[in-house]
Design an enzyme around this catalytic site. Structure first.
Site, PDB file in Angstrom:
ATOM      1  CG  ASP A 127       0.042  -8.899 -72.178  1.00  0.00           C
ATOM      2  OD1 ASP A 127       0.429  -8.712 -73.041  1.00  0.00           O
ATOM      3  OD2 ASP A 127       0.607 -10.085 -71.257  1.00  0.00           O
ATOM      4  CD  GLU A 151       6.712 -16.809 -72.561  1.00  0.00           C
ATOM      5  OE1 GLU A 151       5.984 -16.271 -73.088  1.00  0.00           O
ATOM      6  OE2 GLU A 151       6.358 -17.976 -71.743  1.00  0.00           O
ATOM      7  CD  GLU A 163       0.756 -13.978 -76.946  1.00  0.00           C
ATOM      8  OE1 GLU A 163       0.832 -15.191 -76.943  1.00  0.00           O
ATOM      9  OE2 GLU A 163       0.603 -14.132 -74.777  1.00  0.00           O
ATOM     10  CG  ASP A 202      -1.664 -12.355 -71.557  1.00  0.00           C
ATOM     11  OD1 ASP A 202      -1.313 -12.678 -71.548  1.00  0.00           O
ATOM     12  OD2 ASP A 202      -2.446 -13.024 -73.091  1.00  0.00           O
ATOM     13  CB  SER A 203       0.474 -14.725 -66.871  1.00  0.00           C
ATOM     14  OG  SER A 203       1.268 -13.143 -66.275  1.00  0.00           O
ATOM     15  CE  LYS A 207       3.759  -9.117 -72.714  1.00  0.00           C
ATOM     16  NZ  LYS A 207       3.375 -10.227 -73.784  1.00  0.00           N
TER      17      LYS A 207
HETATM   18  O1  KIV Z   1       1.000 -11.611 -69.456  1.00  0.00           O
HETATM   19  C1  KIV Z   1       2.756 -12.342 -69.413  1.00  0.00           C
HETATM   20  O2  KIV Z   1       3.080 -12.066 -68.127  1.00  0.00           O
HETATM   21  C2  KIV Z   1       3.780 -12.603 -70.114  1.00  0.00           C
HETATM   22  C3  KIV Z   1       4.978 -12.655 -70.126  1.00  0.00           C
HETATM   23  C4  KIV Z   1       4.689 -13.583 -69.633  1.00  0.00           C
HETATM   24  C5  KIV Z   1       6.069 -11.965 -70.814  1.00  0.00           C
HETATM   25  O3  KIV Z   1       3.139 -11.543 -71.575  1.00  0.00           O
END
Ligand code: KIV
Length: 306
Positions: free
Chosen positions: A124, A223, A156, A85-86, A154
């Site tokens: 994500d 992280e 969080e 989600d970055s 993934k």
């Molecule tokens: O979204 C992302 O890029 C991440 C990484 C920082 C692990 O979750």
């Protein structure tokens, strides 16, 4: 790599063949470290992750958000591509990951999936798309897999999301956990801060990691966690830890690709530039613009005589 036959062929050299990472030696390769005979997977799968941890072979993970870069990273031998989600703050112009929606993620996941043949594609789940219930997480994860072609998801959070992980694992959806600094919770955490400092916080992180593993997570991203804490988590878990700002003892490492490649002048302390692609792109763009302005481009060979 020159998909368009009407375009002059590119000068970029073809990428180096993948290094024989993680015991996945290319068949003709003769490893110097005695790994002959290790099977060559056509696709990195969940059982390879644990096998790599057991063999002490570092896992490589990078973010990717489109087909062009995904293809390069896949050909370079990266084991896992994270459609993070970055994408929000790195590609879409959002100030953080928080505004990112599932509808913004899906086309990126699909593009990355189409660009890979070997890497495991991890999608994500963005903020607000999974936290409320295991059923919500399941519905979003199913979209990532059916519409995006992801191989895993993934999200969080720790023990409070164990039931989410359990439902997904039972449904055939591999889950990668994410502990330590969790960007979607930055408002709660008081900004980008190292997490897991002090005995109590370190113990909470260990029990969160164990809860995710017990629920069926296949790996966990750590992280911005103090190195000894990440090392301890790596020691006690059977599943791999993938660190970002968490030290060298983790089973693998992940970076945001734009940091890794030096696309921007600033990047976090834990993300050194492994290249200066931003500067190279800038220079190429300046050269192109100058050539157009000076009428030295296009040359006759770039045109059609009739
Ligand atoms: O979204 C992302 O890029 C991440 C990484 C920082 C692990 O979750």
């Amino acid at each position: 790599m020159n998909a368009n036959p009407d375009r002059p062929s590119e000068q970029r050299p073809s990428p180096a063949p993948p290094t024989p990472a993680a015991g996945f030696a290319v068949p003709q390769h003769q490893p110097k470290d005695g790994r002959q005979g290790v099977p060559v997977p056509s696709r990195v799968r969940v059982h390879h992750l644990r096998a790599m941890k057991e063999r002490g072979e570092p896992l490589t993970m990078l973010t990717a958000y489109d087909t062009v870069t995904a293809r390069i990273f896949d050909e370079a031998g990266i084991d896992l591509l994270l459609v993070g989600d970055s994408i929000g703050d790195n590609m879409l112009g959002h100030p953080s990951t928080i505004p990112v929606t599932v509808d913004e993620m899906i086309p990126a996941v699909r593009a990355v999936s189409r660009g890979t043949t070997r890497a495991m594609v991890v999608a994500d789940l963005p903020f607000g798309s999974y936290e409320a219930s295991p059923a919500q997480a399941h519905a979003t994860a199913v979209r990532m897999m059916k519409e995006g072609g992801a191989h895993a998801v993934k999200f969080e959070g720790g023990a409070h999301l164990a039931e989410h992980v359990r439902l997904l694992a039972r449904s055939g959806i591999p889950v990668v956990g994410h502990l330590g600094f969790t960007p979607q919770a930055e408002n709660m955490l008081g900004g980008k801060r190292v997490q897991g400092r002090g005995n109590e916080a370190a113990e909470t992180l260990m029990s969160d990691a164990m809860a995710l593993q017990d629920a069926g997570a296949v790996a966990v991203v750590l992280e911005m966690v103090p190195r000894p804490v990440a090392a301890r988590a790596t020691e006690i878990l059977a599943i791999p830890t993938i660190g970002i700002g968490a030290g060298a003892e983790c089973d693998g490492q992940v970076l945001v690709w734009t940091d890794m490649a030096g696309m921007t002048s600033w990047s976090p302390r834990f993300a050194p530039h492994f290249g200066e692609v931003g500067a190279a792109l800038y220079a190429a763009t300046r050269e192109y613009a100058a050539a157009v302005r000076e009428r030295t481009f296009p040359r006759p060979e770039h045109s059609y005589a009739e």
